[in-house]
Design an enzyme around this catalytic site. Structure first.
Site, PDB file in Angstrom:
ATOM      1  CG  HIS A   1      -4.079  -0.921  -1.932  1.00 46.69           C
ATOM      2  ND1 HIS A   1      -4.491   0.186  -2.188  1.00 46.69           N
ATOM      3  CD2 HIS A   1      -3.536  -0.656  -0.532  1.00 46.69           C
ATOM      4  CE1 HIS A   1      -5.165   1.449  -1.409  1.00 46.69           C
ATOM      5  NE2 HIS A   1      -3.811   0.103  -0.161  1.00 46.69           N
TER       6      HIS A   1
ATOM      7  CB  SER B   1      -1.013  -0.185   0.997  1.00 43.80           C
ATOM      8  OG  SER B   1       0.019   0.069   2.381  1.00 43.80           O
TER       9      SER B   1
ATOM     10  CE  LYS C   1      -7.358   0.232   0.847  1.00 38.20           C
ATOM     11  NZ  LYS C   1      -6.145  -0.789   2.011  1.00 38.20           N
TER      12      LYS C   1
HETATM   13  C1  LIG Z   1      -6.732  -0.818   2.940  1.00 35.61           C
HETATM   14  C2  LIG Z   1      -5.915  -1.855   3.687  1.00 35.61           C
HETATM   15  C3  LIG Z   1      -6.497  -2.761   4.478  1.00 35.61           C
HETATM   16  C4  LIG Z   1      -7.709  -2.520   5.536  1.00 35.61           C
HETATM   17  O1  LIG Z   1      -8.501  -2.651   4.599  1.00 35.61           O
HETATM   18  P1  LIG Z   1     -10.019  -1.975   5.110  1.00 35.61           P
HETATM   19  O2  LIG Z   1     -11.405  -2.352   4.046  1.00 35.61           O
HETATM   20  O3  LIG Z   1     -10.314  -0.374   4.608  1.00 35.61           O
HETATM   21  O4  LIG Z   1     -10.345  -1.553   6.469  1.00 35.61           O
HETATM   22  C5  LIG Z   1      -5.796  -4.056   5.096  1.00 35.61           C
HETATM   23  N1  LIG Z   1      -4.410  -4.337   4.384  1.00 35.61           N
HETATM   24  C6  LIG Z   1      -3.803  -3.752   3.411  1.00 35.61           C
HETATM   25  C7  LIG Z   1      -2.763  -4.660   2.610  1.00 35.61           C
HETATM   26  C8  LIG Z   1      -4.817  -2.717   2.563  1.00 35.61           C
HETATM   27  O5  LIG Z   1      -4.226  -1.270   2.198  1.00 35.61           O
END
Ligand SMILES: *Cc1c(COP(=O)(O)O)cnc(C)c1O
Length: 396
Positions: A212, A184, A243
């Site tokens: 992602h 990320s 996302k």
């Molecule tokens: C954003 C993210 C999460 C968490 O996801 P949410 O649905 O926002 O809680 C988990 N793992 C990674 C790699 C992320 O980038």
């Protein structure tokens, strides 16, 4: 009587952060989340959201969520295991399992809950976790909650991962090899084929977090397992609905037994209320959009190439990125935050990121481009980056 404030240290720490220039001011979004949006009374090009495909404002998702709220109410009333499992929740899990070409799926309230809840449910203190050094905080927390022994390998070093698994061969306990699919903060892709081979060779459980990559990589956004054609070889696939999917939630895909086990033991599933109907319905609509509007993903990658080339031509170091996440490397945290603030003044929102989110000395401004950005918007963003970057001495 003099009383001392037992929380006085909080204010002192906050002041220290303010003085160091690393205090994070929340930006307030006053419009919908769009390619150009209003934050703190200012219209800016938004290079800071995870809304890769523009689905947060897709009419199909909005209509589905409104219709579900009218039909089924604003909330679900309970955790999944008590009485909070609605037809919509089951339909969503079946829909995702079909999309991902796996036996079964469980949806959690967030991607964070999916990771933390799954790792901590399936492992015990007797077990071993082999984990990439840049894995997401929710994986790290899940590992800690499990109390299993954690072995960290250098970022993307699959040779080191395999060596650790080899060293653990004689030891008792289960082994889990775990990685982000797309990282990320750097936007690079895990060496999943090599990691999968290592896990297979040593009988380890293979788990990938595609937060992602969901909606970004693979056919119609099916993620890294599809991107590398590793179907059937990754035991646990995590994805997020927060996302590219544009709503909220996280999911775990795998065998029927894995999902049944998580239904019985994953703590966020057992002890935290399920999604409102509107959330589940909007997510369902999003998977239809992924399959019916592939041009969104094509646009995302076209914009990715365009913005990356523009930033690199301007002389910026964009690190290891291979995806729509493009960091602009700065170095010191205070400088990254100053860069981000100056960009904002000139109409571009891009997040400054420093320690402890990234290692000390690796501070950056992170950009995330979306399918919905227009070419003129991207041109304007590149121009502002170049102008402000020169002014702050980040580029020549
Ligand atoms: C954003 C993210 C999460 C968490 O996801 P949410 O649905 O926002 O809680 C988990 N793992 C990674 C790699 C992320 O980038």
């Amino acid at each position: 009587m003099t009383t001392t404030n037992p929380l006085a240290f909080l204010g002192e720490q906050l002041n220290a952060w303010r003085e160091a220039g690393t205090y994070q001011q929340l930006r307030i979004l006053e419009s919908e989340c769009a390619a150009e949006a209003s934050f703190d009374g200012k219209d800016v090009i938004n290079l800071a959201s995870n809304n890769y495909l523009g689905l947060t404002t897709h009419p199909k998702l909005i209509e589905a969520s409104v219709a579900a709220a009218r039909a089924y109410g604003a909330g679900s009333g309970a955790v999944r295991t008590i009485s909070g499992t609605m037809t919509l929740h089951m339909r969503l899990e079946e829909r995702i399992a079909r999309f991902k070409n796996v036996e079964a799926c469980v949806v959690f309230q967030s991607g964070f809950a999916a990771n933390a809840g799954t790792v901590s449910a399936i492992l015990t203190p007797e077990d071993h976790i082999v984990s990439d050094s840049l894995n997401h905080a929710s994986i790290i927390d899940g590992c800690r909650l499990s109390k299993a022994k954690i072995h960290v390998f250098q970022h993307k070093d699959h040779v080191a991962a395999e060596r650790i698994l080899g060293e653990l061969a004689g030891k008792s306990g289960r082994k889990l090899l775990i990685t982000d699919g797309v990282f990320s903060m750097d936007g690079d892709i895990a060496p999943l084929p090599e990691l999968v081979s290592a896990a297979e060779k040593h009988g380890a459980i293979m788990m990938v977090d595609d937060a992602h990559s969901s909606g970004v990589l693979g056919r119609n956004g099916r993620g890294t397992v599809d991107h590398f054609n590793l179907h059937g070889r990754v035991d646990i696939q995590v994805g997020t609905l927060s996302k590219a999917i544009g709503v909220l939630g996280g999911y775990v895909c795998g065998s029927r037994n894995l999902i049944e086990f998580l239904y019985q033991r994953a703590r966020p599933f057992l002890f935290s209320t399920s999604h409102p109907p509107a959330v589940a319905a909007a997510c369902l609509a999003a998977f239809d959009v992924l399959e019916k509007e592939p041009e969104r993903i094509e646009n995302l990658w076209k914009n990715t190439r365009y913005l990356k080339a523009g930033l690199m031509d301007a002389g910026f170091d964009t690190g290891m990125s291979e995806t729509p996440i493009t960091p602009v490397m700065v170095g010191e945290a205070a400088q990254a935050f100053a860069f981000s603030r100056a960009l904002f003044e000139d109409g571009v929102l891009a997040t400054g990121i420093g320690f402890p989110t990234v290692p000390e000395g690796k501070a950056r401004v992170r950009t995330i481009v979306a399918a919905t950005h227009t070419t003129p918007q991207l041109d304007r963003a590149i121009e502002v980056f170049a102008k402000v970057g020169k002014r702050l001495g980040i580029i020549k």
